[in-house]
Design an enzyme around this catalytic site. Sequence first.
Site, PDB file in Angstrom:
ATOM      1  N   HIS A  72       0.847  -1.201   0.000  1.00 40.97           N
ATOM      2  CA  HIS A  72       0.000   0.000   0.000  1.00 40.97           C
ATOM      3  C   HIS A  72       0.875   1.240   0.000  1.00 40.97           C
ATOM      4  O   HIS A  72       1.850   1.321   0.739  1.00 40.97           O
ATOM      5  CB  HIS A  72      -0.912   0.015   1.240  1.00 40.97           C
ATOM      6  CG  HIS A  72      -2.078  -0.919   1.132  1.00 40.97           C
ATOM      7  ND1 HIS A  72      -3.164  -0.861   1.972  1.00 40.97           N
ATOM      8  CD2 HIS A  72      -2.334  -1.938   0.264  1.00 40.97           C
ATOM      9  CE1 HIS A  72      -4.039  -1.786   1.629  1.00 40.97           C
ATOM     10  NE2 HIS A  72      -3.547  -2.460   0.607  1.00 40.97           N
ATOM     11  N   TYR A 201      -8.920   5.302   8.050  1.00 41.64           N
ATOM     12  CA  TYR A 201      -9.022   5.672   9.467  1.00 41.64           C
ATOM     13  C   TYR A 201     -10.036   6.806   9.539  1.00 41.64           C
ATOM     14  O   TYR A 201      -9.816   7.867   8.951  1.00 41.64           O
ATOM     15  CB  TYR A 201      -7.672   6.165   9.999  1.00 41.64           C
ATOM     16  CG  TYR A 201      -6.619   5.085  10.166  1.00 41.64           C
ATOM     17  CD1 TYR A 201      -5.932   4.561   9.076  1.00 41.64           C
ATOM     18  CD2 TYR A 201      -6.285   4.606  11.439  1.00 41.64           C
ATOM     19  CE1 TYR A 201      -4.966   3.581   9.236  1.00 41.64           C
ATOM     20  CE2 TYR A 201      -5.319   3.630  11.612  1.00 41.64           C
ATOM     21  CZ  TYR A 201      -4.660   3.122  10.513  1.00 41.64           C
ATOM     22  OH  TYR A 201      -3.702   2.150  10.689  1.00 41.64           O
ATOM     23  N   PRO A 294      -3.369  -0.123  19.160  1.00 40.60           N
ATOM     24  CA  PRO A 294      -3.145  -0.567  17.775  1.00 40.60           C
ATOM     25  C   PRO A 294      -3.313   0.508  16.705  1.00 40.60           C
ATOM     26  O   PRO A 294      -3.026   0.244  15.539  1.00 40.60           O
ATOM     27  CB  PRO A 294      -4.181  -1.677  17.587  1.00 40.60           C
ATOM     28  CG  PRO A 294      -5.227  -1.422  18.607  1.00 40.60           C
ATOM     29  CD  PRO A 294      -4.554  -0.756  19.760  1.00 40.60           C
ATOM     30  N   LYS A 298       1.792  -0.437  15.220  1.00 40.18           N
ATOM     31  CA  LYS A 298       3.212  -0.554  15.567  1.00 40.18           C
ATOM     32  C   LYS A 298       3.605  -1.800  16.360  1.00 40.18           C
ATOM     33  O   LYS A 298       4.797  -2.124  16.445  1.00 40.18           O
ATOM     34  CB  LYS A 298       3.644   0.683  16.388  1.00 40.18           C
ATOM     35  CG  LYS A 298       3.736   1.947  15.562  1.00 40.18           C
ATOM     36  CD  LYS A 298       4.879   1.875  14.570  1.00 40.18           C
ATOM     37  CE  LYS A 298       4.772   2.920  13.502  1.00 40.18           C
ATOM     38  NZ  LYS A 298       4.921   2.425  12.149  1.00 40.18           N
ATOM     39  N   TYR A 384       4.382   6.296  10.282  1.00 42.88           N
ATOM     40  CA  TYR A 384       3.528   5.149   9.941  1.00 42.88           C
ATOM     41  C   TYR A 384       4.305   4.161   9.069  1.00 42.88           C
ATOM     42  O   TYR A 384       4.262   2.950   9.312  1.00 42.88           O
ATOM     43  CB  TYR A 384       2.261   5.615   9.206  1.00 42.88           C
ATOM     44  CG  TYR A 384       1.175   4.561   9.139  1.00 42.88           C
ATOM     45  CD1 TYR A 384       0.034   4.665   9.911  1.00 42.88           C
ATOM     46  CD2 TYR A 384       1.299   3.458   8.296  1.00 42.88           C
ATOM     47  CE1 TYR A 384      -0.964   3.698   9.864  1.00 42.88           C
ATOM     48  CE2 TYR A 384       0.312   2.489   8.237  1.00 42.88           C
ATOM     49  CZ  TYR A 384      -0.819   2.616   9.021  1.00 42.88           C
ATOM     50  OH  TYR A 384      -1.797   1.652   8.958  1.00 42.88           O
TER      51      TYR A 384
HETATM   52  P1  RFL Z   1       3.086 -12.195  21.512  1.00 43.23           P
HETATM   53  O1  RFL Z   1       2.603 -12.304  20.127  1.00 43.23           O
HETATM   54  O2  RFL Z   1       2.090 -11.898  22.579  1.00 43.23           O
HETATM   55  O3  RFL Z   1       3.844 -13.552  21.833  1.00 43.23           O
HETATM   56  C1  RFL Z   1       4.225 -13.892  23.139  1.00 43.23           C
HETATM   57  C2  RFL Z   1       4.216 -15.400  23.243  1.00 43.23           C
HETATM   58  O4  RFL Z   1       4.634 -15.761  24.562  1.00 43.23           O
HETATM   59  C3  RFL Z   1       3.776 -16.793  25.010  1.00 43.23           C
HETATM   60  N1  RFL Z   1       3.790 -16.853  26.480  1.00 43.23           N
HETATM   61  C4  RFL Z   1       4.487 -17.772  27.177  1.00 43.23           C
HETATM   62  N2  RFL Z   1       5.321 -18.748  26.787  1.00 43.23           N
HETATM   63  C5  RFL Z   1       5.858 -19.524  27.768  1.00 43.23           C
HETATM   64  N3  RFL Z   1       5.570 -19.382  29.084  1.00 43.23           N
HETATM   65  C6  RFL Z   1       4.734 -18.398  29.504  1.00 43.23           C
HETATM   66  N4  RFL Z   1       4.451 -18.269  30.812  1.00 43.23           N
HETATM   67  C7  RFL Z   1       4.155 -17.529  28.533  1.00 43.23           C
HETATM   68  N5  RFL Z   1       3.312 -16.489  28.601  1.00 43.23           N
HETATM   69  C8  RFL Z   1       3.094 -16.095  27.348  1.00 43.23           C
HETATM   70  C9  RFL Z   1       2.424 -16.440  24.430  1.00 43.23           C
HETATM   71  O5  RFL Z   1       1.531 -17.561  24.398  1.00 43.23           O
HETATM   72  C10 RFL Z   1       2.816 -15.958  23.048  1.00 43.23           C
HETATM   73  O6  RFL Z   1       2.820 -16.981  22.086  1.00 43.23           O
HETATM   74  O7  RFL Z   1       4.241 -11.113  21.643  1.00 43.23           O
HETATM   75  P2  RFL Z   1       5.407 -10.679  20.600  1.00 43.23           P
HETATM   76  O8  RFL Z   1       6.046 -11.884  20.002  1.00 43.23           O
HETATM   77  O9  RFL Z   1       6.209  -9.676  21.303  1.00 43.23           O
HETATM   78  O10 RFL Z   1       4.627  -9.986  19.383  1.00 43.23           O
HETATM   79  C11 RFL Z   1       3.977  -8.774  19.582  1.00 43.23           C
HETATM   80  C12 RFL Z   1       2.682  -8.731  18.798  1.00 43.23           C
HETATM   81  O11 RFL Z   1       1.970  -9.948  18.917  1.00 43.23           O
HETATM   82  C13 RFL Z   1       1.792  -7.585  19.297  1.00 43.23           C
HETATM   83  O12 RFL Z   1       2.529  -6.402  19.476  1.00 43.23           O
HETATM   84  C14 RFL Z   1       0.666  -7.239  18.342  1.00 43.23           C
HETATM   85  O13 RFL Z   1      -0.105  -8.348  17.969  1.00 43.23           O
HETATM   86  C15 RFL Z   1      -0.232  -6.219  19.064  1.00 43.23           C
HETATM   87  N6  RFL Z   1      -1.572  -6.218  18.541  1.00 43.23           N
HETATM   88  C16 RFL Z   1      -1.795  -5.544  17.402  1.00 43.23           C
HETATM   89  N7  RFL Z   1      -0.776  -4.842  16.851  1.00 43.23           N
HETATM   90  C17 RFL Z   1      -0.973  -4.174  15.718  1.00 43.23           C
HETATM   91  O14 RFL Z   1      -0.017  -3.568  15.215  1.00 43.23           O
HETATM   92  N8  RFL Z   1      -2.233  -4.174  15.107  1.00 43.23           N
HETATM   93  C18 RFL Z   1      -3.283  -4.892  15.637  1.00 43.23           C
HETATM   94  O15 RFL Z   1      -4.374  -4.889  15.076  1.00 43.23           O
HETATM   95  C19 RFL Z   1      -3.087  -5.599  16.822  1.00 43.23           C
HETATM   96  N9  RFL Z   1      -4.100  -6.319  17.374  1.00 43.23           N
HETATM   97  C20 RFL Z   1      -2.608  -6.928  19.177  1.00 43.23           C
HETATM   98  C21 RFL Z   1      -3.866  -6.992  18.547  1.00 43.23           C
HETATM   99  C22 RFL Z   1      -2.417  -7.577  20.406  1.00 43.23           C
HETATM  100  C23 RFL Z   1      -3.460  -8.265  21.040  1.00 43.23           C
HETATM  101  N10 RFL Z   1      -3.200  -8.825  22.346  1.00 43.23           N
HETATM  102  C24 RFL Z   1      -1.855  -8.882  22.868  1.00 43.23           C
HETATM  103  C25 RFL Z   1      -4.167  -9.129  23.308  1.00 43.23           C
HETATM  104  C26 RFL Z   1      -4.897  -7.737  19.138  1.00 43.23           C
HETATM  105  C27 RFL Z   1      -4.702  -8.386  20.372  1.00 43.23           C
HETATM  106  C28 RFL Z   1      -5.859  -9.168  20.922  1.00 43.23           C
HETATM  107  C1  PHB Z   2      -5.332  -4.510  11.145  1.00 45.16           C
HETATM  108  O1  PHB Z   2      -5.412  -4.754   9.930  1.00 45.16           O
HETATM  109  O2  PHB Z   2      -5.667  -5.345  11.993  1.00 45.16           O
HETATM  110  C2  PHB Z   2      -4.843  -3.204  11.591  1.00 45.16           C
HETATM  111  C3  PHB Z   2      -4.329  -2.308  10.662  1.00 45.16           C
HETATM  112  C4  PHB Z   2      -3.899  -1.059  11.063  1.00 45.16           C
HETATM  113  C5  PHB Z   2      -3.982  -0.714  12.402  1.00 45.16           C
HETATM  114  C6  PHB Z   2      -4.478  -1.603  13.323  1.00 45.16           C
HETATM  115  C7  PHB Z   2      -4.916  -2.859  12.927  1.00 45.16           C
HETATM  116  O3  PHB Z   2      -3.591   0.521  12.779  1.00 45.16           O
END
Ligand code: RFL
Ligand code: PHB
Length: 391
Positions: A72, A201, A294, A298, A384
């Site tokens: 994009h 957005y 989110p 980032k 961004y």
């Molecule tokens: P993760 O992906 O949370 O992975 C951490 C891993 O550690 C495991 N873990 C354990 N393992 C062993 N022993 C334990 N006691 C443990 N406790 C936990 C977990 O099961 C998991 O597999 O962290 P990591 O690798 O740092 O990656 C970061 C990203 O996942 C995170 O920043 C993003 O997904 C944040 N986030 C979003 N970011 C965006 O940019 N756009 C989004 O739309 C977005 N949606 C989200 C999200 C995070 C969410 N969380 C954390 C609730 C939606 C959700 C629901």
């Molecule tokens: C998503 O596609 O899940 C998404 C994209 C941009 C954002 C947050 C979430 O800022």
Amino acid sequence: MRTDVAIIGAGPAGLLLAHLLAQDGIESIVVESRAKEYVAARIRAGILESSSVDLLRSVGLGAGIEAQGDEHRGIYLQWPSERHHLDFVDLVGRSVWVYGQTQVQADLVAASEAAGRQVYYDASDAAPHHLDTDHPCVTFTDAGGAAQRIDAVAVAGCDGSFGPSRAAVPDDQRDTWERVYPYSWLGILADVAPSTDELIYAWHPDGFAMHSMRSATVSRLYLQVPNGTAVADWPDDRIWTALATRLGHGQDGWQLTPGLITDKSVLPMRSFVQSPMRHGRLFLAGDAAHTVPPTGAKGLNLAIADVALLAPALGDLVRKSDTALVDAYSDTALRRVWRCEHFSWWMTSMLHISGDPFDAQLQLAQLRWVTSSAAGAAGLAENYAGLPIGF
Ligand code: RFL
Ligand code: PHB
């Protein structure tokens, strides 16, 4: 067991770190509390910034992005009756990619399995020990119930916001900062072609809305909802009606096409940083050290940037006992973390309705500036599309 780096957590941070270390000839063992299928299915982030794509490509993880990712040039920012496109490529020479975290995770798992790397899924009670010595270890109970111990040169805490690593840093040796926002996101995944070519957005008096996507046939959309909202209060019709209103269905002929909703969840919004990102031989990376709301897309990109810094630092420690890079890791990583914390807070504050009419006027003034001034637009675009790794 003995290895070079014991990694807690098999999310994107943990598996990418294992991959980068292996490319450098450094061994690791990963311990994950959840099942492989559970980690693979979590629907989270959707946008990769250009430096994340460059890094993944440079380490042999770019094939999926090439085949299924969608580049994009920018995003749309809108408020009632106005929609503006910000072209990041024109503004700062960088693009972003729509490539979901589920796809990144699948690529990492495939690479890990192809290389035969050790990952213990379904592990319980993982705990790091002896972190202030040069022989730390991680203990855990494996899926079969057997007690295990991994002796290592270093431990990487990649276990997200709720894992044991963050808390393994003694209270008197860490600082934490937190902001909880007074609203959440209701997110849906729908089997319908996106109604837009790039992400929208939308500021709206009823609350923020966003139109994202996962592929040519799958859309991802979000609505600002009050904290404590129950998914059950949002039947599908109510969601599509709110999205149509907030995203401007009918304005200038634009139409939102509804479709079958396949997933619905409520996501609380929080900013959090723990510093330093290191305690002795324990190094924190990704959500284990920080959380962003989110809105700036980032979270996943920061996790990738952390491990891109950490891998060469651990390489020097393991191979040469050279501590220069591990000593610099926390300060270097936190510079980018705080930049992204600020950007995520700023995007969130600019786009979500607080209920205060003065805030609303400030938000609209800011949106008009960002979409009409080249300097304002370039500032948003630079953040961004992402700063270079090592910023
Ligand atoms: P993760 O992906 O949370 O992975 C951490 C891993 O550690 C495991 N873990 C354990 N393992 C062993 N022993 C334990 N006691 C443990 N406790 C936990 C977990 O099961 C998991 O597999 O962290 P990591 O690798 O740092 O990656 C970061 C990203 O996942 C995170 O920043 C993003 O997904 C944040 N986030 C979003 N970011 C965006 O940019 N756009 C989004 O739309 C977005 N949606 C989200 C999200 C995070 C969410 N969380 C954390 C609730 C939606 C959700 C629901
Ligand atoms: C998503 O596609 O899940 C998404 C994209 C941009 C954002 C947050 C979430 O800022």
